[in-house]
Design an enzyme around this catalytic site. Structure first.
Site, PDB file in Angstrom:
ATOM      1  N   LYS A   1      -9.838   4.505 -18.641  1.00  5.79           N
ATOM      2  CA  LYS A   1     -10.302   4.936 -19.963  1.00  5.79           C
ATOM      3  C   LYS A   1      -9.141   4.892 -20.959  1.00  5.79           C
ATOM      4  O   LYS A   1      -8.564   3.847 -21.164  1.00  5.79           O
ATOM      5  CB  LYS A   1     -10.944   6.309 -19.856  1.00  5.79           C
ATOM      6  CG  LYS A   1     -11.867   6.488 -18.630  1.00  5.79           C
ATOM      7  CD  LYS A   1     -13.112   5.628 -18.700  1.00  5.79           C
ATOM      8  CE  LYS A   1     -13.894   5.598 -17.391  1.00  5.79           C
ATOM      9  NZ  LYS A   1     -14.287   6.888 -16.861  1.00  5.79           N
TER      10      LYS A   1
ATOM     11  N   ARG B   1       0.845  -1.207   0.000  1.00  5.49           N
ATOM     12  CA  ARG B   1       0.000   0.000   0.000  1.00  5.49           C
ATOM     13  C   ARG B   1       0.876   1.252   0.000  1.00  5.49           C
ATOM     14  O   ARG B   1       0.504   2.285  -0.534  1.00  5.49           O
ATOM     15  CB  ARG B   1      -0.975   0.000   1.185  1.00  5.49           C
ATOM     16  CG  ARG B   1      -1.831   1.262   1.279  1.00  5.49           C
ATOM     17  CD  ARG B   1      -3.125   1.051   2.068  1.00  5.49           C
ATOM     18  NE  ARG B   1      -2.938   0.212   3.237  1.00  5.49           N
ATOM     19  CZ  ARG B   1      -2.447   0.637   4.406  1.00  5.49           C
ATOM     20  NH1 ARG B   1      -2.129   1.899   4.599  1.00  5.49           N
ATOM     21  NH2 ARG B   1      -2.300  -0.216   5.408  1.00  5.49           N
TER      22      ARG B   1
ATOM     23  N   TYR C   1     -18.089  14.599 -14.164  1.00  4.96           N
ATOM     24  CA  TYR C   1     -18.327  13.160 -14.082  1.00  4.96           C
ATOM     25  C   TYR C   1     -19.253  12.889 -12.880  1.00  4.96           C
ATOM     26  O   TYR C   1     -19.107  13.517 -11.826  1.00  4.96           O
ATOM     27  CB  TYR C   1     -16.987  12.447 -13.916  1.00  4.96           C
ATOM     28  CG  TYR C   1     -17.137  10.961 -13.782  1.00  4.96           C
ATOM     29  CD1 TYR C   1     -17.478  10.173 -14.875  1.00  4.96           C
ATOM     30  CD2 TYR C   1     -16.973  10.339 -12.550  1.00  4.96           C
ATOM     31  CE1 TYR C   1     -17.637   8.817 -14.746  1.00  4.96           C
ATOM     32  CE2 TYR C   1     -17.125   8.974 -12.411  1.00  4.96           C
ATOM     33  CZ  TYR C   1     -17.463   8.214 -13.518  1.00  4.96           C
ATOM     34  OH  TYR C   1     -17.629   6.870 -13.379  1.00  4.96           O
TER      35      TYR C   1
ATOM     36  N   ASP D   1      -9.200  17.229 -14.001  1.00  7.13           N
ATOM     37  CA  ASP D   1      -9.432  15.854 -14.453  1.00  7.13           C
ATOM     38  C   ASP D   1      -9.262  15.862 -15.970  1.00  7.13           C
ATOM     39  O   ASP D   1     -10.066  16.452 -16.689  1.00  7.13           O
ATOM     40  CB  ASP D   1     -10.854  15.430 -14.046  1.00  7.13           C
ATOM     41  CG  ASP D   1     -11.230  14.029 -14.537  1.00  7.13           C
ATOM     42  OD1 ASP D   1     -10.568  13.513 -15.478  1.00  7.13           O
ATOM     43  OD2 ASP D   1     -12.195  13.454 -14.005  1.00  7.13           O
TER      44      ASP D   1
HETATM   45  C1  LIG Z   1     -14.654   7.357 -15.609  1.00  6.29           C
HETATM   46  C2  LIG Z   1     -14.315   8.712 -15.150  1.00  6.29           C
HETATM   47  C3  LIG Z   1     -13.969   8.947 -13.803  1.00  6.29           C
HETATM   48  C4  LIG Z   1     -13.974   7.859 -12.753  1.00  6.29           C
HETATM   49  O1  LIG Z   1     -13.004   6.914 -12.995  1.00  6.29           O
HETATM   50  P1  LIG Z   1     -13.101   5.384 -12.458  1.00  6.29           P
HETATM   51  O2  LIG Z   1     -11.819   4.811 -12.928  1.00  6.29           O
HETATM   52  O3  LIG Z   1     -14.302   4.770 -13.082  1.00  6.29           O
HETATM   53  O4  LIG Z   1     -13.210   5.467 -10.966  1.00  6.29           O
HETATM   54  C5  LIG Z   1     -13.626  10.230 -13.435  1.00  6.29           C
HETATM   55  N1  LIG Z   1     -13.631  11.244 -14.333  1.00  6.29           N
HETATM   56  C6  LIG Z   1     -13.977  11.053 -15.616  1.00  6.29           C
HETATM   57  C7  LIG Z   1     -13.969  12.208 -16.551  1.00  6.29           C
HETATM   58  C8  LIG Z   1     -14.323   9.782 -16.075  1.00  6.29           C
HETATM   59  O5  LIG Z   1     -14.681   9.597 -17.350  1.00  6.29           O
END
Ligand SMILES: *Cc1c(COP(=O)(O)O)cnc(C)c1O
Length: 441
Positions: free
Chosen positions: A248, A98, A151, A223
């Site tokens: 993603k 961790r 999101y 983000d």
């Molecule tokens: C999918 C997504 C998240 C969350 O990510 P996870 O890996 O599913 O926890 C956050 N921000 C955006 C823009 C996303 O598309």
């Protein structure tokens, strides 16, 4: 940042600095990039070179070319590790997974090289990265000004979780800089935005956000999941910390959940103890998969953009399509911002099909290549409708107010050839046009 700057940065917190205080530079703990144990550190210019080589090691025992998976929870403690605990640099040694693991370090170093960051921490999900990074920089009672195009998970964090900690958020139009500034309160600590939003693909003018943050001495967290480091280098634009859902585009193969936070070591070192407390560390095997996926990030992003752009142009000219959102189309409201800031315009295309949500549902069933699924950024095209998935929690009027019209389709264009995708959309759009005609007859 070179070592001199880092020493000066450290010294500043001891100010007023006595020029005779040479002991300052004798401090054992210096802020290095990383942590790193890679054997191949180069100053590569190209994103693909970084994607392939950064963070990799020549395994001294076996000569393995692939990055080994260190599937272990714990490490032998020796003098060096005890010293690191005693002297306050346990993040730079392997102690317990961790805290850090060679598989994490390898992928963190690759991600940092791609983003142009000094340091990175991988997380068990994008949401773990976002929650941990945001809470790191919020004190008791703090406030965040964030985009009103967020999101869903992040929206819930700001609207439901923060109030339970006595914190709060104001959500504002990411294009309205006066509103952003007006929302800043005395206890505001963070400006939080998504570089490219979902589903309307709004491209946020990050330099303007950074400029507001500097004047008000706030931190900026972005983000950049949709933009990826291939599309935008947020840290070069003055952003403090970048977060991504690595589930993603970064991983790119729709086969794992992960996240990452990147920035100067000074800030990432502050996120690290929060990660230890909240517990969202990434498993070594998932690190390996992410590291492998990342090797093709730059070429995948080129292919995503190529097919997405061709399909967006085709759909915009199609009689059955009302409107298309793609940052490279001159019709996109942020076309100018995109041209200025994006070196890759992502693989997501959003469009409005004539005939509303019913026609959109029929279209999804008529398509053969794109799979009906939520998520994005994989090599395969995925398609979904905001009205019954990502924005299902809102009423139709609320969706329309947000700019999500009936018939809106969210499409993550994979790396399939544009001609095949275009042919599939043509046959599916023709099929729903015929059904409509035969219904009317
Ligand atoms: C999918 C997504 C998240 C969350 O990510 P996870 O890996 O599913 O926890 C956050 N921000 C955006 C823009 C996303 O598309």
């Amino acid at each position: 940042m070179n070592d001199d700057n880092m020493k000066r940065g450290d010294a500043r917190s001891f100010s007023p600095v006595d020029p005779e205080a040479t002991w300052l530079s004798d401090l054992k703990r210096k802020r290095m990039a990383g942590p790193s144990f890679s054997t191949k550190q180069g100053s590569w210019q190209g994103a693909s070179t970084c994607a392939v080589h950064a963070g990799t090691t020549d395994d001294p025992r076996t000569g393995a070319v692939g990055t080994p998976i260190y599937q272990t929870s714990t490490f032998l403690l020796n003098e060096d590790q005890y010293d690191s605990i005693h002297d306050g640099y346990p993040r730079d040694r392997f102690i317990y997974t961790r805290y850090g693991n060679p598989s994490q370090w390898a992928v963190q170093e690759k991600l940092a090289a791609l983003e142009g960051a000094e340091s990175a921490i991988v997380f068990s999900s994008g949401m773990a990265a976002i929650t941990t990074a945001v809470l790191t920089f919020m004190d008791k009672g703090a406030h965040v000004v964030a985009s009103n195009e967020l999101y869903g998970g992040t929206y819930n964090l700001f609207n439901q979780e923060l109030p339970t900690f006595g914190m709060s958020a104001s959500l504002v139009d990411p294009r309205d800089f006066e509103a952003i500034e007006a929302a800043i309160q005395p206890h505001t600590q963070i400006l939080y935005f998504e570089a490219i939003t979902n589903p309307l693909l709004t491209v946020v003018d990050i330099p303007r956000i950074v400029e507001i943050a500097r004047r008000h001495k706030l931190r900026v967290i972005i983000d950049a999941t949709f933009a990826t480091p291939i599309g935008m280098k947020c840290l070069d634009l003055g952003v403090d910390v970048v977060v991504h859902s690595a589930s993603k585009y970064l991983n790119g193969h729709s086969d794992l959940i992960a996240g990452v936070a990147l920035g100067p070591r000074k800030l990432i070192d502050q996120i690290w103890p929060r990660m230890l407390s909240y517990g969202g560390s990434l498993d070594p095997h998932a690190c390996f998969l992410l590291e492998r996926g990342l090797k093709t990030l730059a070429i995948r992003m080129r292919a995503h953009q190529e097919s997405a752009h061709a399909l967006a142009q085709h759909l915009e000219a199609h009689g059955q399509v009302e409107r298309v959102f793609y940052p490279l189309l001159p019709s996109h409201p942020d076309h100018e911002v995109a041209a200025r800031l994006l070196s890759n315009a992502t693989g997501n295309v959003t469009f409005v099909v004539k005939g509303g949500d019913e026609a959109a549902l029929a279209l999804l069933n008529a398509l053969q290549l794109p799979k009906q699924a939520t998520s994005l950024g994989g090599v395969e095209s995925l398609v979904s409708l905001p009205f019954n998935s990502s924005q299902a929690g809102f009423t139709q009027k609320q969706r329309i107010d947000m700019g999500i019209l009936p018939g809106t389709v969210r499409l993550s264009v994979g790396i399939e050839d544009a001609a095949d995708l275009i042919a599939d959309f043509d046959q599916a759009l023709a099929m729903i046009a015929n059904t409509k005609e035969s219904k009317n007859a």
